[in-house]
Write a protein that holds these residues in place. Structure first.
Motif, short mmCIF file in Angstrom:
data_model
loop_
_atom_site.label_atom_id
_atom_site.label_comp_id
_atom_site.label_asym_id
_atom_site.label_seq_id
_atom_site.Cartn_x
_atom_site.Cartn_y
_atom_site.Cartn_z
N ALA A 1 0.74 -1.12 -0.06
CA ALA A 1 -0.13 -0.17 0.16
C ALA A 1 0.69 1.16 -0.04
O ALA A 1 0.62 2.14 -0.66
CB ALA A 1 -0.73 0.16 1.15
N LEU A 2 1.81 1.17 0.61
CA LEU A 2 2.82 2.29 0.82
C LEU A 2 3.28 2.94 -0.51
O LEU A 2 3.81 3.92 -0.91
CB LEU A 2 3.82 2.28 2.02
CG LEU A 2 3.47 2.15 3.38
CD1 LEU A 2 4.50 1.55 4.26
CD2 LEU A 2 3.11 3.92 3.64
N LYS A 3 3.81 1.56 -1.20
CA LYS A 3 4.36 1.95 -2.74
C LYS A 3 3.29 2.17 -3.68
O LYS A 3 3.42 3.10 -4.45
CB LYS A 3 4.76 0.44 -3.14
CG LYS A 3 6.18 0.17 -2.51
CD LYS A 3 6.66 -1.31 -2.93
CE LYS A 3 7.69 -1.60 -2.18
NZ LYS A 3 8.31 -3.18 -2.78
N GLN B 1 -2.09 8.07 -6.20
CA GLN B 1 -2.73 9.35 -5.59
C GLN B 1 -4.25 8.96 -4.73
O GLN B 1 -4.99 9.78 -4.85
CB GLN B 1 -3.02 10.32 -6.64
CG GLN B 1 -1.81 11.05 -7.49
CD GLN B 1 -0.90 11.75 -6.38
OE1 GLN B 1 -1.50 12.72 -5.52
NE2 GLN B 1 0.35 11.38 -6.40
N LYS B 2 -4.03 8.16 -3.91
CA LYS B 2 -5.01 7.54 -3.19
C LYS B 2 -4.64 7.32 -1.67
O LYS B 2 -3.49 6.97 -1.29
CB LYS B 2 -5.85 6.29 -3.44
CG LYS B 2 -6.42 6.39 -4.85
CD LYS B 2 -7.31 5.01 -5.10
CE LYS B 2 -7.85 5.13 -6.60
NZ LYS B 2 -8.48 3.77 -6.78
#
Length: 258
Positions: free
Chosen positions: A233-235, A241-242
């Motif tokens: 998710a961090l990548k 842009q979420k």
């Protein structure tokens, strides 16, 4: 035997008999030691080790209309309850331990050829005990129909193996009900030949994982989410842009052993 537009009709000879065996292994673990302190859990065993049933009981697991591979349908309640009574005399489908959202009896056509059809299914049920409730994580299973002879070739309904695979509630005394979670190594019903489809080639099929996912979607809206690890998710977040919605859970989202 009938196949129309990649849909097949499934029927069995209702007068035939099927011998079903049932087994519940001793409970190995509970977090609060209920399997030792509560006699009903300590002695929880199959009510009937073996019994013959008319094939009409298994008709409840079959679709009322022709279906295609990957299609799901609801199992008729009474047929499922009849078989569950072999494990314990008081099964119920409306779960007191989990709640109304966990209700369901669903089947899915996984594969077929000219001889066999394989159905995977999932049932949520619990057993009402004298002083409480026993709720397995789920009853998973498969049913193989011999399409030529219109008979049950194989059947298995079991609680899947997992670190924790049941919940229990114990009415310790008036006004006090305790909850526990634990592990039972084997709880199942079975009939027929175990590996009858081992080398079978199918006319049409989906994978077992795909069929199980289709069944899970009938129970849990969370199964519709494309879950990723925090690292992923961090990548992904900057590129898409979420924002990141992080969830930490103390139990599984895909069964009732929570």
């Amino acid at each position: 035997m009938q196949t129309v537009n990649n849909k097949i009709a499934l029927n069995i000879d209702r007068d035939a008999q099927v011998s079903v065996k049932g087994f519940i292994a001793p409970i190995e673990y509970t977090q609060r030691n209920y399997h030792v302190d509560w006699d009903e859990l300590a002695n929880f065993r199959a009510a009937e080790p073996e019994k013959r049933y008319p094939s009409s009981v298994f008709q409840a697991f079959l679709p009322s209309e022709p279906v295609s591979v990957g299609e799901c349908w609801q199992i008729e309640e009474e047929g499922a309850l009849t078989l569950l009574r072999k494990l314990n005399p008081r099964p119920q489908l409306e779960l007191d331990v989990a709640g109304a959202d966990s209700y369901g009896l669903w089947a899915c056509l996984r594969a077929y050829n000219d001889v066999f059809a394989e159905i995977l299914f999932r049932i949520h049920a619990e057993f009402v005990l004298e002083k409480g409730w026993f709720a397995p994580s789920q009853f998973a299973g498969h049913l193989v129909i011999d399409r030529l002879e219109k008979r049950v070739a194989a059947f298995k309904m079991h609680v899947p193996d997992a670190t924790l695979n049941f919940d229990a509630r114990w009415k310790i005394r008036d006004g006090l009900c305790g909850a526990d979670i634990g592990y039972c190594p084997q709880m199942e019903l079975y009939a027929g030949a175990e590996h009858i489809l081992q080398d079978a080639k199918f006319t049409e099929a989906i994978t077992e994982a795909e069929a199980l996912q289709a069944l899970m979607l009938r129970f849990y809206k969370s199964a519709q989410i494309n879950w990723v690890s925090l690292e992923e998710a961090l990548k992904m977040a900057p590129a898409l842009q979420k924002p990141i919605h992080a969830i930490s859970s103390g139990g599984p989202l895909a069964d009732e052993s929570c």
